[in-house]
Design a protein around this motif. Sequence first.
Motif, PDB file in Angstrom:
ATOM      1  N   LYS A  45      36.692  62.197  17.693  1.00  0.00           N
ATOM      2  CA  LYS A  45      37.551  63.572  18.080  1.00  0.00           C
ATOM      3  C   LYS A  45      36.064  64.461  17.782  1.00  0.00           C
ATOM      4  CE  LYS A  45      42.347  62.867  16.756  1.00  0.00           C
ATOM      5  NZ  LYS A  45      43.183  63.656  15.756  1.00  0.00           N
TER       6      LYS A  45
ATOM      7  N   SER B  27      34.533  63.544  21.240  1.00  0.00           N
ATOM      8  CA  SER B  27      34.869  64.598  22.250  1.00  0.00           C
ATOM      9  C   SER B  27      35.151  65.909  22.571  1.00  0.00           C
ATOM     10  CB  SER B  27      36.430  63.428  22.206  1.00  0.00           C
ATOM     11  OG  SER B  27      37.275  64.360  23.389  1.00  0.00           O
ATOM     12  N   ILE B  28      35.575  66.479  21.345  1.00  0.00           N
ATOM     13  CA  ILE B  28      35.542  67.856  21.480  1.00  0.00           C
ATOM     14  C   ILE B  28      34.132  69.011  21.808  1.00  0.00           C
ATOM     15  CG2 ILE B  28      34.829  69.267  19.497  1.00  0.00           C
ATOM     16  CD1 ILE B  28      37.857  70.303  19.424  1.00  0.00           C
TER      17      ILE B  28
END
Length: 404
Positions: A168, A171-172
Amino acid sequence: MTYSLVSHLTCPKCSETYDVDTIQQLCVCGSPLLVEYKLDEVKKHVTKEMIAEREQSLWRYHELLPIRKIENKVSFEEGMTPFLFLPRLGEEIGIPNLYIKDEGMVPTGSFKARGAAVGVSKAKELGVQNLAMPTNGNAGAAWSLYAAKAGLEAHIVMPVDAPEMTRKEVSISGAHLYLVNGLISDAGKIVGDLVKERGYYDASTLKEPYRIEGKKTMGYEIAEQLNWELPDVILYPTGGGVGLIGIYKAFLELQKLGWIKEEKLPKLVAVQAEGCAPIVKAFDEGKTESEFWENSTTLAFGINVPKAIGDFLVLDAIYQTNGCAIAVSEEEIRASQREVARLEGQFICPEGAATFAAAETLKKHGWIKEEEQVVCLNTGLGIKYPEAFEVDVKTMEPFERIKS
């Protein structure tokens, strides 16, 4: 006075030298390259007292880091992490002088922020636009976030079983995330293709020379936090081994600067999991390089590295300091993670827990002496590994009886 007193790159195997101001990856002989500094100049112009008055981050040692110009520094003020005495745990395992260097307190929640800070800064200085790297999780998360701050494109390849939190983070950050059904070694092959076909900068472990420079600042800080004295033993969770190599490099540099008195360096201990212990096997056999570890597995995902490119440097650091390599079981890792939290209130990562399990075993076998000062490195926040432990929920039955 320049911001950095970096000199050149050198190969620890064949002694070939390289320019530090152009992009370099591995030596022509295939070895990782190491950064050298003008230590005589550092000695003339920098003192320990000057260091003490500087910012509370790893950049306080900027003369001994490879970034030429301060404007290329990419930083979240990482470094100067807590160095804490653990009296209750120490009493429990028979090591009264037990300490933790807690790297979970840096940006991105792991020690990988150190390597990313210096590695991304140097990539920016060298004009890199796209970087690629394989990762077991935390390194990819750190390099993605630092690359975002620097305005660079990051291409991250990680095993599909990597901790969800790190996926995550990648991705962020806006990085390009690729998942592979395999190990970090499989991810490395994909990165190799990206580098070859698209010309990306290879930021794989030790395939660029600057990650280690960020990691070595852990060694500087340990010395400084102990008033420029050194402990007797340092235990480090070892996958790629960059942190251990870096700490050893830092101590050698401090010796040459005359900033530490000890002629005898701390015994360095490489800690691995029983399910992935190539360094331990090589050490037990007296070898200078490791063999690929087949079917590797461990809940301490960050040290699930079946073959490290810098294995010979890890083993050399161990041999030169009269240290050792030791493997611990999954049960021991889980137990140590709980013990550190129960006795000291610190929720450390599985990799960090492995070092405490190893310290307890080495004390039981007499390798660690009761009077020795021992430092365990925790490399990240336990909260980043929610799948690595089970929650122990108590029954509400006693409360129901009280209410009735």
